[in-house]
Scaffold this active site. Structure first.
Site, PDB file in Angstrom:
ATOM      1  N   ILE A 133       0.707  -1.283   0.155  1.00  0.00           N
ATOM      2  CA  ILE A 133       0.054  -0.007  -0.024  1.00  0.00           C
ATOM      3  C   ILE A 133       1.129   1.209   0.147  1.00  0.00           C
ATOM      4  O   ILE A 133       1.738   1.387   0.999  1.00  0.00           O
ATOM      5  CB  ILE A 133      -0.951   0.113   1.214  1.00  0.00           C
ATOM      6  CG1 ILE A 133      -1.660  -1.479   1.407  1.00  0.00           C
ATOM      7  CG2 ILE A 133      -1.840   1.456   1.208  1.00  0.00           C
ATOM      8  CD1 ILE A 133      -2.510  -1.551   2.598  1.00  0.00           C
ATOM      9  N   LYS A 202       6.349  -0.021  12.850  1.00  0.00           N
ATOM     10  CA  LYS A 202       5.532   0.631  11.422  1.00  0.00           C
ATOM     11  C   LYS A 202       4.911   1.941  11.912  1.00  0.00           C
ATOM     12  O   LYS A 202       5.157   2.991  11.144  1.00  0.00           O
ATOM     13  CB  LYS A 202       4.484  -0.123  10.766  1.00  0.00           C
ATOM     14  CG  LYS A 202       5.257  -1.484  10.311  1.00  0.00           C
ATOM     15  CD  LYS A 202       4.205  -2.604   9.757  1.00  0.00           C
ATOM     16  CE  LYS A 202       4.509  -3.650   9.155  1.00  0.00           C
ATOM     17  NZ  LYS A 202       3.828  -4.781   9.176  1.00  0.00           N
TER      18      LYS A 202
HETATM   19  N1  HSE Z   1       4.478  -9.708   9.579  1.00  0.00           N
HETATM   20  C1  HSE Z   1       3.810  -8.540   9.062  1.00  0.00           C
HETATM   21  C2  HSE Z   1       2.464  -8.681   9.039  1.00  0.00           C
HETATM   22  C3  HSE Z   1       3.948  -8.608   7.402  1.00  0.00           C
HETATM   23  O1  HSE Z   1       1.875  -9.703   9.725  1.00  0.00           O
HETATM   24  O2  HSE Z   1       1.572  -7.908   8.520  1.00  0.00           O
HETATM   25  C4  HSE Z   1       5.506  -7.843   7.368  1.00  0.00           C
HETATM   26  O3  HSE Z   1       5.394  -6.794   7.678  1.00  0.00           O
END
Ligand code: HSE
Length: 437
Positions: A133, A202
């Site tokens: 995205i 993130k």
């Molecule tokens: N492990 C991450 C998730 C994906 O489950 O969204 C990679 O960032």
């Protein structure tokens, strides 16, 4: 003419990246200028889904990041070490870097971007947050003329998949996790996902872009989904909510609209009203809701992981760097493209969790006798916590189950009230406390 790329890692995302670059027909014309000249892998004997000319694939990754022939290093090995060393060495050697590695950026963004700015190279990471995205590029570019007040995301697919199945099937966390691991939707060691650390990495990255300052990862409040039960999901449903693992970055700006002096930054399971735009984001999908002034609410929704999706973000970063290099060669002022470079070097202050405010859901197990609800109301009220609703959901041989939803209250006051509540003779335990959006 042409740009030479060195790829570190040929796993899922590396393979997808090579496939897009090697099959450029009908895509952006700049793709034709990219050559993957070196590919670094750990195991040379492993069968691969893409083929390279002899001599391109090597297990000597250190030689790739110092190779004078390479313009852009694409780091797709993940993890903090040795990825950090490769990125730093590539920057020292004047190479631009594209990475999908949220762990290394959220922990070491400081040294990486300081070095990149000093050296005049770009480090781009669209793939690190919400996979395919596009959300970092929009925050830097199209949304950058807005004042961002809040970013709310479902940015971990594994936990969203688990919560969705718990809701649809009425089963508990452990059972769904085991099944998700069998199906390959969850890692054998699920900690980074289920305890919220992946989402914390993130949201730290999203917050640094939305609020224009670096973030100390340790400042992110982080609570995963292990304690969410099928019972909580069912109660929440009855009350008109769905439970999601939200990552939230928000700040109150002064009247003149300047950046907030302090922001709230947290990851926790949250009761979302069913009409909330994020409430229907189910399964492994991700979504990021940005509240921008004057734009309003804008939501980015789609696949947050997977070969093609994540590779799409990686290759778009490579193309953005190439486009910039081509543009700047005509009129190079030496500072690089200010829309692409990292433009802040100070840290943003994050509010202590006890000073943040929220509504709360609490499921309280009590003795089944008169006045219990009154005592609960008083325990909350005495500590300044006002209740929005109180519902007795169930009575069984272990007692009565009462669910309360509070009005907005400071976390610190709520936690003090909770302690007072637990001290009441009527209260047996408080099996769940969740925040409500
Ligand atoms: N492990 C991450 C998730 C994906 O489950 O969204 C990679 O960032």
């Amino acid at each position: 003419v042409g740009y030479n790329v060195g790829l570190l890692g040929l796993g899922t995302v590396g393979t997808g990246t090579a496939k897009i670059i090697m099959d450029s027909v009908g895509r952006h014309p700049l793709l034709e200028e990219i050559s993957i000249v070196r590919v670094g892998v750990r195991n040379l004997d492993k069968a691969r889904a893409v083929e390279f000319e002899t001599g391109v694939v090597t297990d000597d990754l250190a030689s790739i990041v110092t190779d004078p022939n390479i313009d852009i290093i694409v780091e797709l090995i993940g993890g903090v070490k040795p990825a950090l060393n490769y990125i730093m060495t590539a920057i020292e050697h004047g190479k631009h870097v594209v990475t999908a590695n949220k762990a290394v950026i959220s922990r070491h963004g400081d040294e990486i971007f300081t070095a990149a700015n000093a050296k005049g190279v770009y480090v781009l990471l669209e793939a690190a947050v919400a996979g395919g995205i596009p959300v970092l590029t929009p925050l830097k570019q199209a949304l950058g003329v807005n004042r961002i007040n809040r970013v709310t995301g479902i940015i971990n697919g594994t936990t969203n998949y688990i919560l969705t199945r718990m809701k649809n099937e009425g089963v508990d966390f452990d059972e769904v996790l085991a099944e998700a691991q069998r199906l390959g939707y969850a890692e054998a060691d699920p900690t980074a996902d289920v305890d919220g650390f992946d989402a914390a990495d993130k949201i730290a990255i999203l917050a640094s872009l939305a609020f224009g300052g670096r973030i100390n990862l340790d400042d992110v409040y982080c609570e995963g989904i292990r304690k969410v039960t099928a019972a909580d999901i069912a109660y929440a449903e009855k009350l008109g909510f769905t439970i999601k693992l939200l990552a939230i970055a928000q700040g109150h700006r002064p009247e003149n609209g300047a950046m907030p002096s302090e922001i709230e930054l947290k990851v926790h399971p949250t009761l979302l009203p069913k009409h909330h735009p994020l409430a229907t984001v189910d399964g492994v999908n991700n979504a990021v809701l940005v509240e921008a002034d004057p734009l309003g609410e804008v939501m980015f929704y789609g696949p947050g992981a997977g070969e093609g999706a994540t590779a799409s973000a990686v290759v778009s970063d490579i193309v953005a760097i190439i486009a910039t290099l081509e543009g700047c060669s005509l009129n190079d002022k030496g500072r690089g493209n200010p829309l692409l470079r990292c433009s802040h070097e100070h840290y943003t202050r994050v509010a202590p969790m006890e000073n943040t405010a929220s509504r709360f859901y609490a499921r309280i197990l009590t003795q089944d006798r008169p006045s219990v609800i009154g005592h609960i109301g008083l325990a909350f009220g005495d500590h300044g916590v006002s209740l929005e609703s109180v519902v007795q959901i169930d009575v069984h041989d272990r007692g009565a189950e009462i669910v309360v939803i509070t009005h907005h209250v400071r976390e610190g006051e709520f936690q003090t009230a909770l302690k007072a509540l637990l001290a009441l003779e009527d209260v047996i335990s408080v099996p769940s406390v969740l925040r409500v959006c």
